[in-house]
Design an enzyme around this catalytic site. Structure first.
Site, PDB file in Angstrom:
ATOM      1  N   GLU A  57      57.425  27.048  20.535  1.00 37.39           N
ATOM      2  CA  GLU A  57      56.829  27.152  19.410  1.00 37.39           C
ATOM      3  C   GLU A  57      57.290  26.351  17.906  1.00 37.39           C
ATOM      4  OE1 GLU A  57      54.474  28.534  17.634  1.00 37.39           O
ATOM      5  OE2 GLU A  57      53.689  30.636  18.308  1.00 37.39           O
ATOM      6  N   ASP A  58      56.245  26.036  17.217  1.00 40.00           N
ATOM      7  CA  ASP A  58      56.860  25.383  16.045  1.00 40.00           C
ATOM      8  C   ASP A  58      57.653  26.595  15.026  1.00 40.00           C
ATOM      9  OD1 ASP A  58      54.573  26.569  15.481  1.00 40.00           O
ATOM     10  OD2 ASP A  58      53.549  24.962  14.320  1.00 40.00           O
ATOM     11  N   ARG A  66      51.729  16.802   9.221  1.00 38.53           N
ATOM     12  CA  ARG A  66      52.589  17.008  10.298  1.00 38.53           C
ATOM     13  C   ARG A  66      53.307  15.978  10.764  1.00 38.53           C
ATOM     14  NH1 ARG A  66      49.978  21.317  12.873  1.00 38.53           N
ATOM     15  NH2 ARG A  66      47.664  21.397  12.803  1.00 38.53           N
ATOM     16  N   PHE A 125      56.670  28.798   2.860  1.00 37.02           N
ATOM     17  CA  PHE A 125      55.835  27.891   3.525  1.00 37.02           C
ATOM     18  C   PHE A 125      56.352  26.519   3.704  1.00 37.02           C
ATOM     19  CE2 PHE A 125      52.018  25.398   4.833  1.00 37.02           C
ATOM     20  CZ  PHE A 125      51.596  26.543   5.797  1.00 37.02           C
TER      21      PHE A 125
END
Ligand code: IMP
Length: 178
Positions: free
Chosen positions: A99-100, A165, A152
Site C-alpha cells: 500500500e502507498d 504522483r 494530507f
C-alpha cells in the site's frame, strides 16, 4: 469561481526514501528466505513504491496489481470500489500486499477480507506511509516505511485529485480556497 492554491512543503527527500525502501526490502528478503512471493500493489498510489521495493527483494516473486478507489480530493468517501482485479489465482501463495499509505485503514481492511477468501498461504502488509492517529482498521501492518502525522501528503506515487504522483519526494499540502 474560487481559485484553489496548493502550498507544497517537501518533508521526505529522495535519499531518505531510498534508504528506507532498501531497509524494507532487506527485511522482507530475510523473512521470506526459501519462499516465493506474490507482491500485490494497490493501484494507483503504490506503483512507485512497489517498483523500488521489489528491486531490493531477493526472493523469487510475481507482481500483481489490484485497483481500488476510495478518495475524492483529500477525504475518504468511505466506499471502496474495485476497479482492477488480480490476473492470477493466489490460493496457496505467500502474498505481500503493498500500500502507498494507510490512513483510516478502511481500504486495507476491505482488500484483506477480499484476499483472505482466496486462501493464500500467508498474507502480510507493507505500507510506505502510515497515519497511526487516523487508524480505525482491524488488521495490523507488518512493514511500515514511515509513520506520519494526520496530514494530507503527495508525491512518490501519492496524488491530490490525480496529480503530483510523479514527484520524487513526499510533501505535505496546504490547500487555500483563496
Ligand atoms: P484509507 O482507507 O483511509 O486508509 O485510505 C487509503 C487510501 O487513501 C490510500 O491508498 C490513498 O490512495 C488515499 N490516501 C489516504 N491518505 C492520503 C494522503 O495523505 N495523500 C494521498 N492519498 C491518501
Amino acid at each position: 469561481m474560487k481559485k484553489e492554491e496548493l502550498k507544497i512543503k517537501p518533508f521526505l527527500d529522495e535519499k531518505t526514501i531510498a534508504e528506507k525502501v532498501k531497509e524494507l526490502g532487506k527485511q522482507i528478503s530475510k523473512d521470506y528466505v526459501g519462499k516465493e512471493l506474490v507482491v500485490i500493489g494497490v493501484l494507483k498510489g503504490s506503483f512507485v513504491f512497489l517498483s523500488d521495493l521489489v528491486r531490493h527483494i531477493n526472493v523469487p516473486l510475481d507482481v500483481e496489481f489490484m485497483g481500488v478507489t476510495s478518495y475524492e480530493g483529500t477525504s475518504s468517501t468511505g466506499h471502496v470500489r474495485i476497479t482492477t482485479d488480480l490476473s492470477a489465482d493466489i490460493q496457496g501463495c505467500h502474498v505481500l500486499l503493498v500500500e502507498d499509505i494507510v490512513d483510516t485503514g478502511m481500504t486495507l481492511d476491505y482488500i484483506i477480507n477480499l484476499l483472505k477468501v482466496r486462501a493464500p498461504a500467508s498474507l502480510k502488509v507493507c505500507a510506505f506511509l502510515s497515519k497511526p492517529d487516523a487508524h480505525i482498521m482491524k488488521h495490523k501492518l507488518d512493514y511500515v516505511g514511515f509513520e506520519i502525522t494526520n496530514e494530507f501528503v503527495i508525491g512518490y506515487g501519492l496524488d491530490y485529485n490525480g496529480k503530483y504522483r510523479e514527484l520524487p519526494y513526499v510533501a505535505r499540502v496546504e490547500i487555500n480556497d483563496g
